[in-house]
Design a protein around this motif. Sequence first.
Motif, PDB file in Angstrom:
ATOM      1  N   LEU A  11     -17.227 -11.838 -31.848  1.00 47.24           N
ATOM      2  CA  LEU A  11     -18.241 -11.130 -32.618  1.00 47.24           C
ATOM      3  C   LEU A  11     -18.655  -9.896 -31.818  1.00 47.24           C
ATOM      4  CD1 LEU A  11     -21.206 -12.885 -34.429  1.00 47.24           C
ATOM      5  CD2 LEU A  11     -21.387 -10.586 -33.519  1.00 47.24           C
ATOM      6  N   SER A  12     -18.361  -8.721 -32.347  1.00 46.22           N
ATOM      7  CA  SER A  12     -18.598  -7.472 -31.622  1.00 46.22           C
ATOM      8  C   SER A  12     -19.875  -6.790 -32.104  1.00 46.22           C
ATOM      9  CB  SER A  12     -17.417  -6.514 -31.802  1.00 46.22           C
ATOM     10  OG  SER A  12     -16.225  -7.096 -31.318  1.00 46.22           O
ATOM     11  N   ILE A  13     -20.678  -6.331 -31.154  1.00 47.52           N
ATOM     12  CA  ILE A  13     -21.876  -5.548 -31.463  1.00 47.52           C
ATOM     13  C   ILE A  13     -21.710  -4.175 -30.824  1.00 47.52           C
ATOM     14  CG2 ILE A  13     -24.366  -5.348 -31.167  1.00 47.52           C
ATOM     15  CD1 ILE A  13     -24.544  -8.345 -31.063  1.00 47.52           C
ATOM     16  N   ILE A  14     -21.680  -3.149 -31.652  1.00 50.85           N
ATOM     17  CA  ILE A  14     -21.458  -1.802 -31.144  1.00 50.85           C
ATOM     18  C   ILE A  14     -22.771  -1.095 -30.790  1.00 50.85           C
ATOM     19  CG2 ILE A  14     -21.517  -0.617 -33.382  1.00 50.85           C
ATOM     20  CD1 ILE A  14     -19.203   1.128 -32.380  1.00 50.85           C
ATOM     21  N   THR A  15     -23.876  -1.640 -31.255  1.00 51.43           N
ATOM     22  CA  THR A  15     -25.169  -1.001 -31.003  1.00 51.43           C
ATOM     23  C   THR A  15     -25.426  -0.885 -29.493  1.00 51.43           C
ATOM     24  OG1 THR A  15     -26.024  -2.022 -33.009  1.00 51.43           O
ATOM     25  CG2 THR A  15     -27.635  -1.090 -31.488  1.00 51.43           C
ATOM     26  N   PRO A  16     -25.731   0.323 -28.994  1.00 48.37           N
ATOM     27  CA  PRO A  16     -25.976   0.497 -27.558  1.00 48.37           C
ATOM     28  C   PRO A  16     -27.197  -0.302 -27.105  1.00 48.37           C
ATOM     29  CG  PRO A  16     -25.657   2.619 -28.646  1.00 48.37           C
ATOM     30  CD  PRO A  16     -25.815   1.591 -29.722  1.00 48.37           C
ATOM     31  N   LYS A  17     -27.104  -0.878 -25.909  1.00 46.37           N
ATOM     32  CA  LYS A  17     -28.187  -1.697 -25.387  1.00 46.37           C
ATOM     33  C   LYS A  17     -28.869  -1.081 -24.170  1.00 46.37           C
ATOM     34  CE  LYS A  17     -26.060  -6.074 -26.861  1.00 46.37           C
ATOM     35  NZ  LYS A  17     -25.582  -7.406 -26.407  1.00 46.37           N
ATOM     36  N   GLU A  18     -28.325   0.012 -23.640  1.00 50.63           N
ATOM     37  CA  GLU A  18     -28.865   0.541 -22.393  1.00 50.63           C
ATOM     38  C   GLU A  18     -30.260   1.145 -22.580  1.00 50.63           C
ATOM     39  OE1 GLU A  18     -26.054   3.846 -23.953  1.00 50.63           O
ATOM     40  OE2 GLU A  18     -26.088   1.654 -23.842  1.00 50.63           O
ATOM     41  N   ALA A  19     -31.051   1.061 -21.512  1.00 44.88           N
ATOM     42  CA  ALA A  19     -32.412   1.620 -21.488  1.00 44.88           C
ATOM     43  C   ALA A  19     -32.609   2.268 -20.115  1.00 44.88           C
ATOM     44  CB  ALA A  19     -33.448   0.532 -21.737  1.00 44.88           C
ATOM     45  N   PRO A  20     -32.067   3.467 -19.914  1.00 48.79           N
ATOM     46  CA  PRO A  20     -32.016   4.059 -18.566  1.00 48.79           C
ATOM     47  C   PRO A  20     -33.366   4.250 -17.895  1.00 48.79           C
ATOM     48  CG  PRO A  20     -30.570   5.244 -20.080  1.00 48.79           C
ATOM     49  CD  PRO A  20     -31.379   4.302 -20.910  1.00 48.79           C
ATOM     50  N   LEU A  21     -34.339   4.802 -18.609  1.00 49.31           N
ATOM     51  CA  LEU A  21     -35.624   5.072 -17.965  1.00 49.31           C
ATOM     52  C   LEU A  21     -36.393   3.785 -17.713  1.00 49.31           C
ATOM     53  CD1 LEU A  21     -37.727   6.933 -16.811  1.00 49.31           C
ATOM     54  CD2 LEU A  21     -38.584   7.362 -19.128  1.00 49.31           C
ATOM     55  N   TYR A  22     -36.407   2.882 -18.672  1.00 43.28           N
ATOM     56  CA  TYR A  22     -37.119   1.617 -18.476  1.00 43.28           C
ATOM     57  C   TYR A  22     -36.549   0.880 -17.267  1.00 43.28           C
ATOM     58  CZ  TYR A  22     -39.313  -2.875 -19.454  1.00 43.28           C
ATOM     59  OH  TYR A  22     -40.052  -4.035 -19.345  1.00 43.28           O
ATOM     60  N   ASP A  23     -35.225   0.899 -17.125  1.00 44.58           N
ATOM     61  CA  ASP A  23     -34.597   0.242 -15.981  1.00 44.58           C
ATOM     62  C   ASP A  23     -34.926   0.960 -14.672  1.00 44.58           C
ATOM     63  OD1 ASP A  23     -33.460  -1.776 -17.477  1.00 44.58           O
ATOM     64  OD2 ASP A  23     -31.538  -0.750 -17.737  1.00 44.58           O
ATOM     65  N   ALA A  24     -35.063   2.295 -14.738  1.00 46.55           N
ATOM     66  CA  ALA A  24     -35.320   3.072 -13.519  1.00 46.55           C
ATOM     67  C   ALA A  24     -36.761   2.937 -13.034  1.00 46.55           C
ATOM     68  CB  ALA A  24     -34.999   4.547 -13.762  1.00 46.55           C
ATOM     69  N   MET A  25     -37.669   2.588 -13.931  1.00 44.10           N
ATOM     70  CA  MET A  25     -39.070   2.446 -13.550  1.00 44.10           C
ATOM     71  C   MET A  25     -39.269   1.232 -12.644  1.00 44.10           C
ATOM     72  SD  MET A  25     -41.426   3.260 -16.879  1.00 44.10           S
ATOM     73  CE  MET A  25     -41.735   4.944 -17.394  1.00 44.10           C
ATOM     74  N   GLY A  26     -39.892   1.450 -11.513  1.00 44.60           N
ATOM     75  CA  GLY A  26     -40.238   0.334 -10.657  1.00 44.60           C
ATOM     76  C   GLY A  26     -41.456  -0.400 -11.177  1.00 44.60           C
ATOM     77  N   ALA A  27     -41.789  -1.497 -10.516  1.00 47.93           N
ATOM     78  CA  ALA A  27     -42.937  -2.305 -10.923  1.00 47.93           C
ATOM     79  C   ALA A  27     -44.216  -1.709 -10.356  1.00 47.93           C
ATOM     80  CB  ALA A  27     -42.767  -3.740 -10.450  1.00 47.93           C
ATOM     81  N   GLY A  28     -45.186  -1.482 -11.219  1.00 51.78           N
ATOM     82  CA  GLY A  28     -46.504  -1.049 -10.779  1.00 51.78           C
ATOM     83  C   GLY A  28     -47.382  -2.256 -10.485  1.00 51.78           C
ATOM     84  N   LYS A  34     -29.183  12.460 -17.097  1.00 53.19           N
ATOM     85  CA  LYS A  34     -29.055  11.124 -17.673  1.00 53.19           C
ATOM     86  C   LYS A  34     -29.094  11.206 -19.191  1.00 53.19           C
ATOM     87  CE  LYS A  34     -30.885   8.497 -13.771  1.00 53.19           C
ATOM     88  NZ  LYS A  34     -31.766   7.368 -13.355  1.00 53.19           N
ATOM     89  N   LYS A  35     -28.035  10.769 -19.823  1.00 47.10           N
ATOM     90  CA  LYS A  35     -27.993  10.739 -21.286  1.00 47.10           C
ATOM     91  C   LYS A  35     -28.807   9.549 -21.782  1.00 47.10           C
ATOM     92  CE  LYS A  35     -23.512  10.467 -21.407  1.00 47.10           C
ATOM     93  NZ  LYS A  35     -23.155  10.639 -19.983  1.00 47.10           N
ATOM     94  N   ASP A  36     -29.694   9.829 -22.727  1.00 52.19           N
ATOM     95  CA  ASP A  36     -30.527   8.765 -23.287  1.00 52.19           C
ATOM     96  C   ASP A  36     -30.581   8.933 -24.790  1.00 52.19           C
ATOM     97  OD1 ASP A  36     -32.787   7.062 -24.062  1.00 52.19           O
ATOM     98  OD2 ASP A  36     -33.220   6.954 -21.914  1.00 52.19           O
ATOM     99  N   ARG A  37     -30.108   7.945 -25.508  1.00 56.05           N
ATOM    100  CA  ARG A  37     -30.055   8.020 -26.972  1.00 56.05           C
ATOM    101  C   ARG A  37     -31.425   8.031 -27.623  1.00 56.05           C
ATOM    102  NH1 ARG A  37     -25.527   4.880 -25.545  1.00 56.05           N
ATOM    103  NH2 ARG A  37     -23.574   5.583 -26.528  1.00 56.05           N
ATOM    104  N   HIS A  38     -32.449   7.687 -26.866  1.00 55.50           N
ATOM    105  CA  HIS A  38     -33.792   7.617 -27.437  1.00 55.50           C
ATOM    106  C   HIS A  38     -34.593   8.900 -27.227  1.00 55.50           C
ATOM    107  CE1 HIS A  38     -33.152   3.392 -28.349  1.00 55.50           C
ATOM    108  NE2 HIS A  38     -32.662   3.263 -27.137  1.00 55.50           N
ATOM    109  N   CYS A  39     -34.044   9.858 -26.514  1.00 52.37           N
ATOM    110  CA  CYS A  39     -34.674  11.178 -26.422  1.00 52.37           C
ATOM    111  C   CYS A  39     -34.429  11.925 -27.732  1.00 52.37           C
ATOM    112  CB  CYS A  39     -34.078  11.988 -25.275  1.00 52.37           C
ATOM    113  SG  CYS A  39     -34.503  11.411 -23.630  1.00 52.37           S
ATOM    114  N   ALA A  40     -35.423  12.689 -28.162  1.00 52.32           N
ATOM    115  CA  ALA A  40     -35.213  13.541 -29.327  1.00 52.32           C
ATOM    116  C   ALA A  40     -34.125  14.558 -29.012  1.00 52.32           C
ATOM    117  CB  ALA A  40     -36.515  14.241 -29.709  1.00 52.32           C
ATOM    118  N   SER A  41     -33.407  14.979 -30.023  1.00 51.56           N
ATOM    119  CA  SER A  41     -32.269  15.879 -29.798  1.00 51.56           C
ATOM    120  C   SER A  41     -32.685  17.239 -29.261  1.00 51.56           C
ATOM    121  CB  SER A  41     -31.485  16.057 -31.104  1.00 51.56           C
ATOM    122  OG  SER A  41     -32.305  16.636 -32.109  1.00 51.56           O
ATOM    123  N   SER A  42     -33.961  17.578 -29.375  1.00 49.06           N
ATOM    124  CA  SER A  42     -34.426  18.898 -28.943  1.00 49.06           C
ATOM    125  C   SER A  42     -35.390  18.854 -27.768  1.00 49.06           C
ATOM    126  CB  SER A  42     -35.107  19.630 -30.109  1.00 49.06           C
ATOM    127  OG  SER A  42     -34.211  19.807 -31.183  1.00 49.06           O
TER     128      SER A  42
END
Length: 317
Positions: free
Chosen positions: A24-41, A254-262
Amino acid sequence: MALVTNAFHAFQATGNREDLTNLLSIITPKEAPLYDAMGAGAPAKGTYHEWQCDVLPAANADNAALEGDTYSAAALTPSLRYGNYVQISTKQFGVTEIQEVVAKAGRVSEVGYQKANALASLKRDFEAILFNYGSASTGGAGSTTVGRRLKNVHGWILQVTANTGYSGTVGTGNFAISGGSGLTGTTITEAVFNQIMQNIWDGGGRPNACYVNGSLKRLVSGWGTSTSRVWAGEKKVTNVVDVYEGDFATLELKKDRHCASSIGYLLDEALWKKSILLPVGEVDIGKTGMATPVMIRQAWTIEARNPSGSGLFISGA
Protein backbone atom coordinates in the motif's frame (compact mmCIF):
# COMPACT_ATOMS: atom_id res chain seq x y z
CA MET A 1 -6.56 -16.83 -33.60
CA ALA A 2 -9.49 -18.69 -31.99
CA LEU A 3 -10.36 -20.08 -28.57
CA VAL A 4 -10.09 -23.81 -28.01
CA THR A 5 -13.60 -25.25 -28.20
CA ASN A 6 -15.26 -25.35 -24.76
CA ALA A 7 -12.08 -24.14 -23.00
CA PHE A 8 -13.04 -22.69 -19.63
CA HIS A 9 -11.54 -19.18 -19.35
CA ALA A 10 -11.21 -16.34 -16.83
CA PHE A 11 -14.02 -14.33 -18.39
CA GLN A 12 -16.46 -17.06 -17.32
CA ALA A 13 -14.98 -17.95 -13.96
CA THR A 14 -16.70 -16.80 -10.78
CA GLY A 15 -14.36 -18.31 -8.18
CA ASN A 16 -11.08 -16.58 -9.03
CA ARG A 17 -9.58 -14.60 -6.16
CA GLU A 18 -8.94 -10.90 -6.70
CA ASP A 19 -5.31 -9.98 -7.18
CA LEU A 20 -4.84 -7.24 -4.56
CA THR A 21 -1.27 -6.97 -3.31
CA ASN A 22 -0.31 -6.28 0.31
CA LEU A 23 1.74 -3.28 -0.82
CA LEU A 24 0.00 0.00 0.00
CA SER A 25 1.76 3.14 -1.24
CA ILE A 26 1.24 6.64 0.15
CA ILE A 27 2.70 9.39 -2.01
CA THR A 28 1.71 12.26 0.29
CA PRO A 29 4.90 13.93 1.62
CA LYS A 30 5.44 13.49 5.35
CA GLU A 31 8.48 15.68 6.00
CA ALA A 32 8.31 18.66 8.37
CA PRO A 33 11.72 20.37 8.10
CA LEU A 34 11.24 23.34 10.42
CA TYR A 35 9.30 21.47 13.10
CA ASP A 36 12.06 18.85 13.15
CA ALA A 37 14.77 21.54 13.27
CA MET A 38 13.22 23.28 16.28
CA GLY A 39 14.80 22.28 19.54
CA ALA A 40 12.87 21.79 22.76
CA GLY A 41 12.06 24.93 24.71
CA ALA A 42 11.04 25.12 28.34
CA PRO A 43 8.00 22.90 28.96
CA ALA A 44 4.75 24.86 28.90
CA LYS A 45 2.99 24.99 32.27
CA GLY A 46 -0.16 26.84 31.29
CA THR A 47 -2.23 27.88 28.30
CA TYR A 48 -0.15 31.07 27.92
CA HIS A 49 3.60 30.37 27.84
CA GLU A 50 6.07 33.21 28.52
CA TRP A 51 9.81 33.77 28.25
CA GLN A 52 12.26 36.69 28.26
CA CYS A 53 14.99 38.07 26.05
CA ASP A 54 17.30 41.04 26.47
CA VAL A 55 19.62 43.29 24.52
CA LEU A 56 22.90 44.86 25.53
CA PRO A 57 23.27 48.64 25.47
CA ALA A 58 24.93 50.15 22.44
CA ALA A 59 28.71 49.91 22.44
CA ASN A 60 30.37 53.08 23.77
CA ALA A 61 33.53 54.02 21.89
CA ASP A 62 34.12 56.89 24.37
CA ASN A 63 34.21 54.67 27.45
CA ALA A 64 37.25 56.26 29.12
CA ALA A 65 36.70 57.06 32.81
CA LEU A 66 38.70 59.49 34.94
CA GLU A 67 41.04 58.10 37.54
CA GLY A 68 39.17 58.36 40.84
CA ASP A 69 35.92 59.03 39.01
CA THR A 70 32.79 59.24 41.17
CA TYR A 71 30.11 56.59 41.01
CA SER A 72 27.19 57.28 38.68
CA ALA A 73 24.63 54.54 38.02
CA ALA A 74 23.54 54.12 34.42
CA ALA A 75 19.82 53.72 33.69
CA LEU A 76 18.86 50.12 33.10
CA THR A 77 16.29 48.84 30.64
CA PRO A 78 14.07 45.93 31.69
CA SER A 79 14.24 42.72 29.70
CA LEU A 80 11.64 41.99 27.05
CA ARG A 81 8.84 39.63 28.07
CA TYR A 82 7.24 37.57 25.33
CA GLY A 83 4.40 35.07 25.41
CA ASN A 84 2.50 32.69 23.18
CA TYR A 85 -0.75 30.76 23.49
CA VAL A 86 -0.82 26.97 23.59
CA GLN A 87 -2.66 25.46 20.63
CA ILE A 88 -4.37 22.07 20.73
CA SER A 89 -4.03 20.06 17.52
CA THR A 90 -5.94 16.79 17.08
CA LYS A 91 -6.72 13.98 14.68
CA GLN A 92 -9.86 11.92 15.19
CA PHE A 93 -11.33 8.86 13.51
CA GLY A 94 -13.36 5.73 14.23
CA VAL A 95 -13.23 2.13 13.02
CA THR A 96 -16.07 -0.39 13.34
CA GLU A 97 -15.54 -3.80 14.93
CA ILE A 98 -16.34 -5.48 11.64
CA GLN A 99 -13.73 -3.51 9.69
CA GLU A 100 -11.12 -4.32 12.33
CA VAL A 101 -11.62 -8.09 12.12
CA VAL A 102 -12.24 -8.72 8.41
CA ALA A 103 -9.30 -9.85 6.24
CA LYS A 104 -7.59 -6.81 4.73
CA ALA A 105 -4.87 -6.12 2.21
CA GLY A 106 -1.92 -3.96 3.12
CA ARG A 107 -2.46 -3.98 6.88
CA VAL A 108 -3.43 -6.34 9.65
CA SER A 109 -5.17 -3.84 11.92
CA GLU A 110 -7.27 -1.00 10.51
CA VAL A 111 -7.02 0.89 13.82
CA GLY A 112 -3.24 0.54 13.89
CA TYR A 113 -2.90 1.61 10.26
CA GLN A 114 -5.10 4.66 10.72
CA LYS A 115 -3.23 5.64 13.90
CA ALA A 116 0.06 5.66 11.98
CA ASN A 117 -1.52 7.81 9.27
CA ALA A 118 -2.99 10.18 11.85
CA LEU A 119 0.40 10.70 13.52
CA ALA A 120 2.07 11.48 10.20
CA SER A 121 -0.78 13.78 9.22
CA LEU A 122 -0.65 15.59 12.57
CA LYS A 123 3.03 16.34 12.11
CA ARG A 124 2.30 17.81 8.68
CA ASP A 125 -0.31 20.02 10.34
CA PHE A 126 2.34 21.28 12.78
CA GLU A 127 4.54 22.36 9.87
CA ALA A 128 1.64 24.04 8.05
CA ILE A 129 0.69 25.91 11.24
CA LEU A 130 4.23 27.32 11.54
CA PHE A 131 4.02 28.95 8.08
CA ASN A 132 0.34 29.96 7.95
CA TYR A 133 0.40 33.52 6.60
CA GLY A 134 -3.28 34.35 7.13
CA SER A 135 -4.92 36.22 10.00
CA ALA A 136 -4.39 33.21 12.28
CA SER A 137 -0.62 33.86 12.20
CA THR A 138 -0.91 36.40 15.03
CA GLY A 139 -2.39 33.86 17.45
CA GLY A 140 -5.25 34.34 19.88
CA ALA A 141 -6.58 33.48 23.32
CA GLY A 142 -9.58 31.61 21.94
CA SER A 143 -12.94 31.19 23.66
CA THR A 144 -15.58 28.56 24.31
CA THR A 145 -16.34 28.57 20.59
CA VAL A 146 -12.90 29.34 19.06
CA GLY A 147 -9.74 27.33 19.70
CA ARG A 148 -6.59 28.99 21.01
CA ARG A 149 -3.99 29.67 18.34
CA LEU A 150 -0.26 30.11 18.74
CA LYS A 151 1.51 33.00 17.06
CA ASN A 152 3.55 31.27 14.39
CA VAL A 153 6.87 31.98 12.71
CA HIS A 154 5.24 34.26 10.17
CA GLY A 155 3.45 36.27 12.85
CA TRP A 156 6.55 36.74 15.01
CA ILE A 157 8.74 37.91 12.13
CA LEU A 158 6.14 40.41 10.97
CA GLN A 159 6.71 42.32 14.22
CA VAL A 160 10.16 43.26 12.94
CA THR A 161 9.39 45.30 9.84
CA ALA A 162 13.03 46.18 9.16
CA ASN A 163 13.76 42.51 8.54
CA THR A 164 10.94 41.93 6.08
CA GLY A 165 10.76 42.89 2.44
CA TYR A 166 7.23 44.19 2.73
CA SER A 167 5.01 46.90 4.14
CA GLY A 168 1.53 46.15 5.36
CA THR A 169 -0.67 45.25 8.29
CA VAL A 170 0.35 42.40 10.55
CA GLY A 171 -1.72 39.27 10.17
CA THR A 172 -4.10 40.36 7.42
CA GLY A 173 -2.62 37.98 4.88
CA ASN A 174 -2.37 40.92 2.45
CA PHE A 175 1.14 42.28 2.09
CA ALA A 176 2.64 44.78 -0.29
CA ILE A 177 6.10 45.25 -1.74
CA SER A 178 7.35 47.83 -4.20
CA GLY A 179 5.73 47.46 -7.56
CA GLY A 180 2.93 45.14 -6.52
CA SER A 181 0.42 44.17 -3.90
CA GLY A 182 -0.81 41.08 -2.15
CA LEU A 183 1.36 38.07 -3.02
CA THR A 184 1.91 39.20 -6.61
CA GLY A 185 4.51 41.90 -6.13
CA THR A 186 7.73 42.33 -8.02
CA THR A 187 10.17 39.44 -8.15
CA ILE A 188 12.78 39.74 -5.42
CA THR A 189 16.32 40.45 -6.57
CA GLU A 190 19.53 39.20 -5.06
CA ALA A 191 20.33 42.76 -3.97
CA VAL A 192 17.08 43.03 -1.98
CA PHE A 193 17.65 39.55 -0.57
CA ASN A 194 21.06 40.61 0.72
CA GLN A 195 19.67 43.88 2.09
CA ILE A 196 17.25 41.92 4.26
CA MET A 197 20.11 39.74 5.47
CA GLN A 198 22.09 42.88 6.30
CA ASN A 199 19.15 44.26 8.28
CA ILE A 200 19.07 41.04 10.28
CA TRP A 201 22.84 41.13 10.78
CA ASP A 202 22.72 44.79 11.86
CA GLY A 203 20.24 43.76 14.54
CA GLY A 204 22.54 41.01 15.81
CA GLY A 205 20.94 38.08 14.01
CA ARG A 206 22.81 35.19 12.41
CA PRO A 207 20.36 33.38 10.11
CA ASN A 208 21.47 29.94 8.96
CA ALA A 209 18.53 28.68 6.89
CA CYS A 210 16.23 29.92 4.15
CA TYR A 211 12.87 28.13 3.92
CA VAL A 212 11.18 28.39 0.52
CA ASN A 213 8.67 26.60 -1.67
CA GLY A 214 9.66 25.09 -4.99
CA SER A 215 9.22 28.21 -7.13
CA LEU A 216 11.36 30.43 -4.90
CA LYS A 217 13.96 27.67 -4.58
CA ARG A 218 14.36 27.76 -8.36
CA LEU A 219 14.57 31.55 -8.28
CA VAL A 220 17.35 31.59 -5.68
CA SER A 221 19.18 28.76 -7.46
CA GLY A 222 19.14 30.95 -10.55
CA TRP A 223 21.37 33.48 -8.79
CA GLY A 224 24.23 30.99 -8.94
CA THR A 225 27.08 31.64 -11.34
CA SER A 226 27.96 29.38 -14.24
CA THR A 227 29.91 27.20 -11.83
CA SER A 228 26.57 25.93 -10.54
CA ARG A 229 26.26 23.90 -13.77
CA VAL A 230 29.22 21.57 -13.93
CA TRP A 231 29.79 18.03 -15.07
CA ALA A 232 29.97 15.82 -11.99
CA GLY A 233 31.10 12.52 -13.41
CA GLU A 234 30.07 10.70 -16.53
CA LYS A 235 26.64 11.52 -17.99
CA LYS A 236 25.61 13.71 -15.10
CA VAL A 237 25.09 17.47 -14.92
CA THR A 238 24.48 19.42 -11.71
CA ASN A 239 22.44 22.61 -11.62
CA VAL A 240 21.44 23.19 -8.00
CA VAL A 241 22.18 25.61 -5.18
CA ASP A 242 21.65 24.16 -1.69
CA VAL A 243 23.80 26.68 0.19
CA TYR A 244 23.77 30.43 -0.38
CA GLU A 245 26.85 32.25 0.89
CA GLY A 246 26.39 36.01 1.06
CA ASP A 247 28.14 38.90 2.72
CA PHE A 248 26.17 38.56 5.95
CA ALA A 249 25.24 34.89 6.28
CA THR A 250 25.68 31.43 4.87
CA LEU A 251 22.22 29.93 4.42
CA GLU A 252 21.13 26.37 3.86
CA LEU A 253 18.27 26.51 1.33
CA LYS A 254 15.51 24.25 2.62
CA LYS A 255 12.57 23.32 0.44
CA ASP A 256 9.33 23.26 2.40
CA ARG A 257 6.01 22.39 0.79
CA HIS A 258 4.14 24.31 3.47
CA CYS A 259 5.70 27.69 2.66
CA ALA A 260 3.56 29.91 0.47
CA SER A 261 4.83 30.02 -3.09
CA SER A 262 5.64 33.73 -2.77
CA ILE A 263 7.11 33.92 0.75
CA GLY A 264 10.59 32.96 1.91
CA TYR A 265 11.87 32.88 5.49
CA LEU A 266 15.42 33.68 6.63
CA LEU A 267 15.72 31.98 10.01
CA ASP A 268 18.22 31.56 12.78
CA GLU A 269 16.95 28.11 13.71
CA ALA A 270 18.60 28.25 17.14
CA LEU A 271 16.21 31.07 18.13
CA TRP A 272 13.04 29.00 17.55
CA LYS A 273 11.89 26.40 20.07
CA LYS A 274 8.78 24.29 20.54
CA SER A 275 7.24 24.05 24.01
CA ILE A 276 4.89 21.21 24.84
CA LEU A 277 2.07 21.25 27.39
CA LEU A 278 0.61 17.86 26.39
CA PRO A 279 2.86 15.65 24.22
CA VAL A 280 1.51 13.70 21.27
CA GLY A 281 -0.64 10.93 22.67
CA GLU A 282 -3.93 9.09 22.43
CA VAL A 283 -6.92 10.22 24.45
CA ASP A 284 -8.81 7.41 26.18
CA ILE A 285 -12.32 8.02 24.90
CA GLY A 286 -13.82 4.62 25.60
CA LYS A 287 -15.63 2.40 23.14
CA THR A 288 -18.82 3.66 21.53
CA GLY A 289 -21.14 0.88 20.43
CA MET A 290 -19.56 -1.40 17.83
CA ALA A 291 -16.83 1.05 16.90
CA THR A 292 -13.47 2.12 18.28
CA PRO A 293 -13.11 5.93 18.46
CA VAL A 294 -9.58 7.33 18.41
CA MET A 295 -8.35 10.84 19.20
CA ILE A 296 -4.67 11.79 18.97
CA ARG A 297 -3.65 15.20 20.27
CA GLN A 298 -0.82 17.55 21.16
CA ALA A 299 -1.00 20.85 23.07
CA TRP A 300 1.97 22.95 22.04
CA THR A 301 3.35 26.39 21.25
CA ILE A 302 6.58 27.93 20.02
CA GLU A 303 9.11 30.29 21.56
CA ALA A 304 10.54 33.07 19.41
CA ARG A 305 13.68 33.60 21.47
CA ASN A 306 14.46 36.77 19.53
CA PRO A 307 12.24 37.70 16.55
CA SER A 308 14.83 40.26 15.34
CA GLY A 309 17.16 37.39 14.47
CA SER A 310 15.06 36.28 11.48
CA GLY A 311 13.34 37.82 8.48
CA LEU A 312 11.13 37.12 5.51
CA PHE A 313 10.68 38.27 1.94
CA ILE A 314 7.78 38.29 -0.49
CA SER A 315 8.29 37.83 -4.19
CA GLY A 316 6.00 37.67 -7.18
CA ALA A 317 7.96 34.74 -8.58
